[in-house]
Design an enzyme around this catalytic site. Structure first.
Site, PDB file in Angstrom:
ATOM      1  N   ASN A  97      19.906 -25.034 -83.451  1.00  0.00           N
ATOM      2  CA  ASN A  97      20.451 -25.516 -84.712  1.00  0.00           C
ATOM      3  C   ASN A  97      19.430 -26.394 -85.416  1.00  0.00           C
ATOM      4  O   ASN A  97      18.776 -27.221 -84.777  1.00  0.00           O
ATOM      5  CB  ASN A  97      21.721 -26.327 -84.447  1.00  0.00           C
ATOM      6  CG  ASN A  97      22.858 -25.477 -83.923  1.00  0.00           C
ATOM      7  OD1 ASN A  97      23.071 -24.371 -84.398  1.00  0.00           O
ATOM      8  ND2 ASN A  97      23.578 -25.977 -82.932  1.00  0.00           N
ATOM      9  N   HIS A 110      16.240 -28.795 -79.212  1.00  0.00           N
ATOM     10  CA  HIS A 110      16.797 -28.200 -77.998  1.00  0.00           C
ATOM     11  C   HIS A 110      17.194 -26.766 -78.305  1.00  0.00           C
ATOM     12  O   HIS A 110      17.701 -26.468 -79.388  1.00  0.00           O
ATOM     13  CB  HIS A 110      17.996 -28.993 -77.472  1.00  0.00           C
ATOM     14  CG  HIS A 110      18.986 -29.370 -78.521  1.00  0.00           C
ATOM     15  ND1 HIS A 110      18.763 -30.390 -79.430  1.00  0.00           N
ATOM     16  CD2 HIS A 110      20.185 -28.838 -78.844  1.00  0.00           C
ATOM     17  CE1 HIS A 110      19.796 -30.481 -80.240  1.00  0.00           C
ATOM     18  NE2 HIS A 110      20.674 -29.554 -79.921  1.00  0.00           N
TER      19      HIS A 110
HETATM   20  P1  5GP Z   1      23.319 -29.468 -81.571  1.00  0.00           P
HETATM   21  O1  5GP Z   1      24.565 -29.430 -82.379  1.00  0.00           O
HETATM   22  O2  5GP Z   1      22.481 -30.694 -81.891  1.00  0.00           O
HETATM   23  O3  5GP Z   1      22.547 -28.200 -81.605  1.00  0.00           O
HETATM   24  O4  5GP Z   1      23.810 -29.568 -80.063  1.00  0.00           O
HETATM   25  C1  5GP Z   1      23.910 -30.754 -79.346  1.00  0.00           C
HETATM   26  C2  5GP Z   1      24.490 -30.399 -78.017  1.00  0.00           C
HETATM   27  O5  5GP Z   1      24.253 -31.467 -77.124  1.00  0.00           O
HETATM   28  C3  5GP Z   1      26.000 -30.165 -78.036  1.00  0.00           C
HETATM   29  O6  5GP Z   1      26.285 -28.872 -77.527  1.00  0.00           O
HETATM   30  C4  5GP Z   1      26.560 -31.288 -77.159  1.00  0.00           C
HETATM   31  O7  5GP Z   1      27.670 -30.886 -76.384  1.00  0.00           O
HETATM   32  C5  5GP Z   1      25.359 -31.661 -76.301  1.00  0.00           C
HETATM   33  N1  5GP Z   1      25.328 -33.062 -75.902  1.00  0.00           N
HETATM   34  C6  5GP Z   1      25.490 -34.139 -76.714  1.00  0.00           C
HETATM   35  N2  5GP Z   1      25.376 -35.280 -76.012  1.00  0.00           N
HETATM   36  C7  5GP Z   1      25.113 -34.907 -74.726  1.00  0.00           C
HETATM   37  C8  5GP Z   1      24.876 -35.646 -73.526  1.00  0.00           C
HETATM   38  O8  5GP Z   1      24.887 -36.874 -73.492  1.00  0.00           O
HETATM   39  N3  5GP Z   1      24.650 -34.924 -72.404  1.00  0.00           N
HETATM   40  C9  5GP Z   1      24.622 -33.551 -72.403  1.00  0.00           C
HETATM   41  N4  5GP Z   1      24.391 -32.954 -71.233  1.00  0.00           N
HETATM   42  N5  5GP Z   1      24.829 -32.820 -73.509  1.00  0.00           N
HETATM   43  C10 5GP Z   1      25.078 -33.495 -74.659  1.00  0.00           C
END
Ligand code: 5GP
Length: 124
Positions: A97, A110
């Site tokens: 994303n 990520h």
């Molecule tokens: P984005 O929306 O930025 O692409 O995805 C962020 C992802 O990080 C989400 O799927 C969310 O569940 C995950 N996430 C957010 N905070 C944490 C955390 O503290 N630990 C882990 N393992 N995943 C996280």
């Protein structure tokens, strides 16, 4: 809250803290270039995140500014994690994303790996 993919890197973002070992995670893989762990809120049977170790906000930042070695390191790590999880034959999905329309919430690049089940078509 969506992030600005061109903002300066925030060293206190949650994934930076995970990379420094300040916040726990379920680690899946680590090498010189990349770090992988399970998503805390999985959206599929397999939902793993793969990060470059370098300080890059987004795919935009990474693709413009990372070295070839860093880019190769991340790409190889994503493929390796997917292979080690047995996802190649049944198939899987990668997602990065970027910014507001992409819904990026954590400002450290990520790559999401989704698998372990039949996934829907593309985007919701
Ligand atoms: P984005 O929306 O930025 O692409 O995805 C962020 C992802 O990080 C989400 O799927 C969310 O569940 C995950 N996430 C957010 N905070 C944490 C955390 O503290 N630990 C882990 N393992 N995943 C996280």
């Amino acid at each position: 809250m969506p992030i600005d993919p061109k903002a300066p890197y925030d060293p206190n973002n949650i994934f930076a803290k995970i990379l420094r070992g300040e916040i726990p995670c379920t680690k899946v893989y680590e090498d010189e270039w990349a770090f992988a762990f399970e998503d805390i809120n999985p959206q599929a049977e397999v939902h793993t995140l793969v990060l470059p170790k370098g300080a890059y906000v987004s795919w935009d930042d990474f693709s413009a500014n990372a070295s070839n070695a860093e880019i190769a390191g991340l790409v190889r790590a994503v493929g390796l994690v997917a292979r080690e999880k047995g996802l190649v034959e049944p198939g899987y999905r990668l997602l990065a994303n970027v910014g507001e329309n992409g819904g990026q919430e954590v400002p450290h690049l990520h790559v999401h790996i989704f698998g372990g089940q039949r996934l829907g078509r593309m985007i919701a």
